[in-house]
Design a protein around this motif. Structure first.
Motif, PDB file in Angstrom:
ATOM      1  N   GLN A  55       0.833  -1.206   0.000  1.00 30.96           N
ATOM      2  CA  GLN A  55       0.000   0.000   0.000  1.00 30.96           C
ATOM      3  C   GLN A  55       0.865   1.252   0.000  1.00 30.96           C
ATOM      4  O   GLN A  55       0.512   2.257  -0.620  1.00 30.96           O
ATOM      5  N   PHE A  67       1.852   1.913  -3.489  1.00 34.65           N
ATOM      6  CA  PHE A  67       0.700   2.475  -4.212  1.00 34.65           C
ATOM      7  C   PHE A  67       0.569   3.967  -3.913  1.00 34.65           C
ATOM      8  O   PHE A  67       0.370   4.783  -4.838  1.00 34.65           O
ATOM      9  N   HIS A  91      -9.472   6.052  -5.333  1.00 34.19           N
ATOM     10  CA  HIS A  91      -9.182   4.617  -5.309  1.00 34.19           C
ATOM     11  C   HIS A  91     -10.296   3.826  -5.998  1.00 34.19           C
ATOM     12  O   HIS A  91     -10.000   2.861  -6.729  1.00 34.19           O
ATOM     13  N   ASP A  97      -9.859   1.445  -9.236  1.00 33.36           N
ATOM     14  CA  ASP A  97     -10.292   0.051  -9.221  1.00 33.36           C
ATOM     15  C   ASP A  97     -11.261  -0.219 -10.372  1.00 33.36           C
ATOM     16  O   ASP A  97     -11.177  -1.254 -11.040  1.00 33.36           O
ATOM     17  N   ARG A 134      -4.947   0.011 -10.859  1.00 31.11           N
ATOM     18  CA  ARG A 134      -4.122  -0.112  -9.657  1.00 31.11           C
ATOM     19  C   ARG A 134      -2.707  -0.608 -10.001  1.00 31.11           C
ATOM     20  O   ARG A 134      -1.726  -0.142  -9.420  1.00 31.11           O
TER      21      ARG A 134
END
Length: 930
Positions: free
Chosen positions: A558, A561, A798, A802, A807
Motif C-alpha cells: 500500500q 501504491f 481509489h 479500481d 491499480r
C-alpha cells in the motif's frame, strides 16, 4: 570454491597485492611501451626544431642584408646541407653534404621564409601530437589509478570503514589524485622534450659563440641549483595543505551526517568555530605557500632576464669589435627566447615530480589496510553458484573490538539451511555480533566459522552474497528508484547484453579497448543485470508481480501504491499510460457530479477562478517545471511583474498585500510563536510580524510607486499565497477575480519562448508532467474545511482506479518513485521493510536478520515475522530456507523452532522455546521482562 570456478568473466581485475610505493615505478609498470614510443617521437622532433633555429640568421644575413648577393645576377644555394665547425672544436671549417639549388636574392628570401613557415607547422604538429598523446596517456592512467582505488574500497575489511571517513575517501579519489593525471603523461616526456629543447637551444648558441653560450649555461646552472632548494619548503606546505583539506572534507561530512544532533544540541556555533579554525589553518598554510612561490617566481624571472642583458652587453660589444656578425647575435637572441621557458618548465617539473610523489604516497597509504579481500573472491563466477546444503558451523568464535571490549566470547553451535533460529538477548549481548560474523561483516578475532565445511573467509563472495541474505538495523539506499532499490541484491553480473539496436558497435568496441588499456572492467553497466533465474522468470511484468507479493509480506504494498499517487509520469515517454490517467480524470469528474461529492473538490477550469487555490496558482494556472516560476520567486520574477502591471494589478496587489499584513498583524501579533493559528498563515511566519508592523508604519499612506523596493516586495509577496476559504479576509470580490482571469490569459499568451519550458499549464484534456499522478487525476483542489475531505476524496480516487483497473499502473509508477539520497524520501519503517523485502527477493538459502524492524510497532513486527517464517517453511509453495533472526522482543521467539540465548557476550542457552521456558533460565527472564 565448491562446485564452480572463480574464473575471470569479461573483467580485467587488479593484479596487485600491494600498490607500487614509487609513482615512477607505478607509471613505468603500465606505460613502458607508450613512454618509449613518445620518447622516440620527441627525439625525432628535435631535428626540425634545431633546423628552425638557424633560419632567422640565414634570412637576416643572406637575402635581407645582401650577403652573397653583392654582384649583379648573384645567386646563393638553397637547401644546401652544410654546417660550420667552430674553430675551438676543429679546423675543418665548413662541411657540405648537399650543394642545393642556386636562387637569386628575392626567390631566395621567399624560399627561406616559406621553409621557416614550414618548420613552424612541422614543429607545431609535433607538439600537437605529443601533447595529445601524453594527455590521453595521463587520463588513461588516472582512470586506472582511480579504478584500482575504488576496487580496493570494495575489498576493504569492514572494520577499516570505522577509521576512514567517506568524504575523505571520495576526496582522495576525486581530487587528490587529479594532479597525477597531468604528471603521468609528463613523467618521461616532459624532461626529455623540454631538456631536448633547452639543450638544442644551448648547443645552437654555443655554435654561434662559445662565450655567449657559456654565459647562458652558467645562469641556467644557477637556476637549476638554487630554485629547487628554495622549493623544498613548498613541498612541505603542499603536504600540510593536502592533509588539512582532506580533514576539512571529512569534518564537513560529519556535520552533514549529524546535522540533527547539531540542531537538537544547539552546537551550531561550536561547529562554526571548529570549521573556522580549520579554514584559518588552511589560509595560513596557503598564504605562506603563495609568498614563497611568488618570491621564487620573481627570482626565476630575474635570472631569466639577466641573460638577455648579458647578450646585449657582451654580444653588442663583440658585434662592434667585429668578432660576431649581427645575424649571429639575432639568431642567439632568437634561440634564447626559447630557452627560459623550457628551463623554467623543467624546474617546475621537478617541483611537480616531488609534489605528486608525496600525493601518491599519502593516498596509497590509506588504501593498503591489512586483511583485504583477495580479488579472486569477487570475480564473477563462470557457472551457477551452488546451493548451501550443510550450513554454518561456529566453533569457539570470539570478537574483540578496537577498544579491547569483548563483544562475543567462545560461541559454538551449528546452523543448517532449513532451520528457523531466533537469537535473543539484551542489547550488546553478543547476538548482534554473531549475526554480523555470519554475514561476513565482522571478522572473528578467535575461533573459527565455516560454511559448507570451508572457512567462511575463503568462500567466494558470490556464495555468501547470493545464497545468504542479511538485513541489519542500519539501512542505506542509494539515490535510485524504488524498483532498483528492491532489485539491488539481484544485480551480480550481466545476464544478457543490450539489444543490438541500442548499441553502437564502434562506440562499444572503443569503450572495451579503452577499458582494457586502463585496466578497468569491460562489463557493460547498460546491459541487463537482473538475475531472472533467481526470480524464476524472465518477464519483467512477472518480476514486478513477484515484487508485489513480497511487498505484501512486509506490508509495504500500500505504501508503494501511495508513492505512485505521489509520483510522476512523463507523457512523452509513456503516452498510453498518461492517456489512461486522463480517462481516470474524466471518470472522477463524472463521480463528482454527485451532489453528495460535489462539495468535496473544486475542479480547475481554464475560464473560472478557483477559490480553493491560491492567487498565485490561479495566475499561473500550471505547475512550475523549474526555479523560474517557483512560488517563492514569483514576486521577484520580471515577467510576472510585467503581467501584473499590464493588467492593472500591480497597485491592487500592493493594496491587497497591505490589507493582508494589517489584518494578520492585528489578529496574531499577541499570540505566542507556536500558536496553531500560524499554521493558517501560509504567507507569513510569527517572526515576520514585527517586520510587517514596521513596514506598515512606513507605508501607511504610500502608493506602490512611493514605497521602497523592499517594502514593495514585502507587500506584493503576500497575495500570491492568499486562499480565500482558508484565510477568510474577504479580499477577493468578483472584479478582482475577473482581473486575475484576464492576467492568467495574458500570462499564458505572452509567455516568452525562453520560458516556454518553465511551466506546464493545466488543461482538462492534457496530462501535466510536472504534477503528481494524484493531482493529475484530481485536476483541482480539495475543498478547505470539509470534515474528512481529503480522506473521502482519496477513497473516490481509489474507487475510480479500481473501476478502470489501473491499480497495477499506479503500482508501477510507485516502483519508479525516486527514494532520494540514502532513501530519505522514505520514512524509517518503510526503509526497514524495503531492506527485508530486498533480502527475501533474492530467495536465499539462509536469511540473517539482525534487529532489522526496530522502527515498527510490536504487532506489525510479529505479523511480518510470522509471514517470513511461513515462507521459510515452504508453506506458501516457495522453496524453504533457513532463518537466523536476532529479535527485538524475545517473546517473538515462540514462533521459532530453536532459540539461542546470548548473555554478556556468551552463548548461554540453546534449545526449543518450550524447553527453555521449562528450564526457567535466561530465556524465561527475558520473556517475562518484555
Amino acid at each position: 570454491m565448491q562446485g564452480y570456478e572463480g574464473e575471470l568473466w569479461g573483467l580485467a581485475w587488479v593484479d596487485d597485492i600491494l600498490m607500487e610505493s614509487s609513482l615512477f615505478k607505478y607509471i613505468w609498470r603500465y606505460t613502458r611501451a607508450q613512454q618509449i614510443w613518445i620518447l622516440t617521437i620527441i627525439l625525432i622532433s628535435m631535428v626540425p626544431y634545431f633546423l628552425a633555429l638557424d633560419l632567422p640568421k640565414r634570412i637576416v644575413n643572406g637575402p635581407i642584408q645582401g650577403q652573397g648577393f653583392e654582384g649583379e645576377g648573384a645567386t646563393q644555394p638553397f637547401l644546401q646541407i652544410a654546417f660550420d665547425v667552430p674553430s675551438w672544436i676543429s679546423s675543418v671549417g665548413t662541411v657540405t653534404l648537399f650543394n642545393g639549388f642556386e636562387l637569386g636574392q628575392l626567390p631566395f628570401l621567399f624560399c627561406l621564409c616559406a621553409t621557416f613557415l614550414g618548420f613552424v607547422c612541422i614543429n607545431g604538429l609535433f607538439k600537437f601530437y605529443i601533447n595529445t598523446y601524453k594527455g590521453r596517456l595521463g587520463e588513461r592512467m588516472l582512470r586506472r589509478l582511480r579504478y584500482q582505488l575504488l576496487d580496493r574500497i570494495l575489498r576493504f575489511p569492514n572494520s577499516y570503514f570505522r577509521r576512514i571517513k567517506a568524504p575523505e575517501a571520495a576526496t582522495m579519489i576525486k581530487d587528490e589524485v587529479e594532479p597525477l593525471g597531468g604528471f603521468i603523461g609528463d613523467m618521461l616526456v616532459q624532461p626529455v622534450f623540454l631538456g631536448g629543447q633547452a639543450l638544442t637551444a644551448m648547443l645552437f648558441i654555443m655554435v654561434q659563440d662559445f662565450w655567449l653560450g657559456a654565459i647562458a649555461g652558467s645562469i641556467v646552472l644557477v637556476q637549476a641549483f638554487l630554485i629547487p632548494r628554495l622549493r623544498r619548503r613548498l613541498l612541505i606546505l603542499g603536504k600540510r595543505r593536502q592533509l588539512t583539506a582532506r580533514a576539512l572534507a571529512g569534518r564537513v561530512g560529519e556535520v552533514v551526517d549529524g546535522i540533527n544532533n547539531v540542531h537538537t544540541n544547539d552546537t551550531s556555533n561550536w561547529e562554526r568555530a571548529d570549521l573556522a579554525s580549520r579554514l584559518g589553518t588552511i589560509f595560513a598554510i596557503r598564504y605562506e605557500l603563495f609568498q614563497r612561490k611568488f618570491f621564487i617566481k620573481f627570482l626565476n624571472n630575474f635570472l631569466a632576464q639577466l641573460t638577455p642583458f648579458m647578450f646585449y652587453l657582451i654580444g653588442g660589444y663583440l658585434v662592434i669589435t667585429g668578432d660576431l656578425d649581427i645575424g649571429q647575435l639575432v639568431a642567439v637572441i632568437a634561440a634564447y627566447k626559447d630557452l627560459p621557458g623550457p628551463v623554467a618548465d623543467l624546474i617546475a617539473y621537478d617541483q611537480q615530480r616531488l609534489d605528486v610523489q608525496i600525493k601518491y604516497t599519502q593516498v596509497i597509504e590509506q588504501f593498503q589496510p591489512d586483511n583485504m579481500m583477495e580479488p579472486e573472491l569477487q570475480t564473477p563466477p563462470a557457472g551457477p553458484v551452488p546451493e548451501i546444503k550443510e550450513g554454518f558451523a561456529v566453533s569457539r568464535v570470539g570478537v574483540v573490538d578496537d577498544a579491547g571490549t569483548n563483544l562475543l566470547e567462545s560461541a559454538t553451535f551449528k546452523f543448517g539451511p532449513n532451520e528457523q533460529v531466533a537469537a535473543v538477548g539484551t542489547v550488546n549481548s553478543g547476538a548482534e555480533t554473531m549475526a554480523d560474523v555470519m554475514a561476513r561483516i565482522t571478522v572473528p578475532t578467535s575461533g573459527s566459522i565455516s560454511l559448507e565445511g570451508q572457512s567462511l573467509d575463503d568462500h567466494h563472495e558470490s556464495l555468501t552474497g547470493r545464497r545468504t541474505a542479511y538485513v541489519g538495523p542500519d539501512v542505506y539506499l542509494p539515490q535510485t528508484s524504488f524498483r532498483d532499490a528492491l532489485f539491488y541484491g539481484l544485480k551480480h553480473q550481466p545476464v544478457r547484453e543490450r539489444p543490438p539496436e541500442e548499441v553502437d558497435p564502434k562506440e562499444r568496441a572503443w569503450e572495451i579497448a579503452e577499458a582494457a588499456l586502463a585496466g578497468n572492467t569491460d562489463l557493460d553497466i547498460k546491459a541487463e543485470w537482473l538475475d531472472f533465474e533467481a526470480l524464476g522468470t524472465e518477464d519483467l511484468k512477472v518480476a514486478d508481480e513477484v515484487a508485489r507479493n513480497l511487498l505484501d509480506v512486509v506490508e509495504l504494498r500500500q505504501d508503494v501504491f501511495d508513492l505512485g499517487l505521489r509520483g510522476q509520469v512523463d507523457p512523452e515517454q509513456d503516452p498510453e499510460l498518461a492517456a489512461k490517467f486522463i480517462e481516470a480524470r474524466k471518470a472522477l469528474r463524472q463521480r463528482l457530479e454527485d451532489p453528495a461529492l460535489s462539495k468535496l473538490v473544486e475542479l480547475f477550469e481554464p475560464n473560472s477562478y478557483s477559490l480553493q487555490a491560491s492567487v498565485g496558482e490561479n495566475l499561473l494556472f500550471g505547475t512550475a517545471l523549474g526555479p523560474t516560476f517557483e512560488r517563492e520567486k514569483l514576486v521577484g520574477n520580471t515577467y510576472v511583474r510585467e503581467v501584473l502591471s499590464k493588467c492593472g494589478l500591480d497597485q491592487a496587489f500592493f493594496d491587497m498585500g497591505h490589507k493582508i499584513a494589517e489584518t494578520a498583524t492585528e489578529l496574531f501579533k499577541d499570540l505566542p510563536p507556536d500558536h496553531p493559528f500560524f499554521e493558517r498563515l501560509s504567507f507569513m511566519t510569527s517572526e515576520e510580524i514585527p517586520e510587517y508592523e514596521a513596514a506598515l508604519a512606513r507605508s501607511a499612506s504610500q502608493s506602490l510607486t512611493d514605497a521602497s523596493s523592499a517594502d514593495q516586495e514585502m507587500f506584493l509577496r503576500l497575495p500570491f499565497d492568499y486562499v480565500e476559504p482558508q484565510h477568510r479576509f474577504g479580499l477577493l470580490d468578483d472584479d478582482m477575480k475577473n482581473k486575475l482571469l484576464e492576467a492568467r490569459t495574458a500570462f499564458r499568451e505572452g509567455l516568452p519562448e525562453t520560458h516556454s519550458d518553465a511551466i506546464a499549464f493545466y488543461d482538462p484534456e492534457v496530462y501535466n508532467p510536472a504534477a503528481s499522478l494524484q493531482d493529475n487525476i484530481l485536476m483541482g483542489r480539495v475543498a478547505y474545511g470539509v470534515a474528512e475531505g481529503p480522506e473521502k476524496v482519496r477513497d473516490v480516487i481509489h474507487d475510480v482506479l479500481d473501476e478502470l483497473e489501473l491499480r497495477d499502473e499506479v503500482f508501477q509508477v510507485g516502483l519508479n518513485f525516486n527514494v532520494g539520497n540514502g532513501g530519505k524520501r522514505l520514512n524509517v519503517s518503510q526503509r526497514q521493510k524495503l531492506s527485508l523485502a530486498r533480502a527475501l527477493i533474492k530467495k536465499p538459502d539462509i536469511l540473517i536478520v539482525n534487529r532489522a524492524l526496530t522502527a515498527l510497532d510490536s504487532r506489525t513486527q510479529q505479523r511480518i515475522i510470522e509471514r517470513v517464517l511461513q515462507m521459510a517453511s515452504g508453506e506458501d509453495g516457495s522453496d524453504p530456507f533457513g532463518v537466523f533472526w536476532v529479535l527485538q522482543a524475545p517473546r517473538f521467539a515462540e514462533a521459532f523452532k530453536r532459540v539461542l540465548v546470548f548473555d554478556k557476550g556468551a552463548l548461554a542457552e540453546d534449545d526449543t522455546p518450550a524447553n527453555l521456558l521449562e528450564q526457567g533460565g535466561h530465556y524465561t527472564t527475558l520473556v517475562s521482562s518484555t
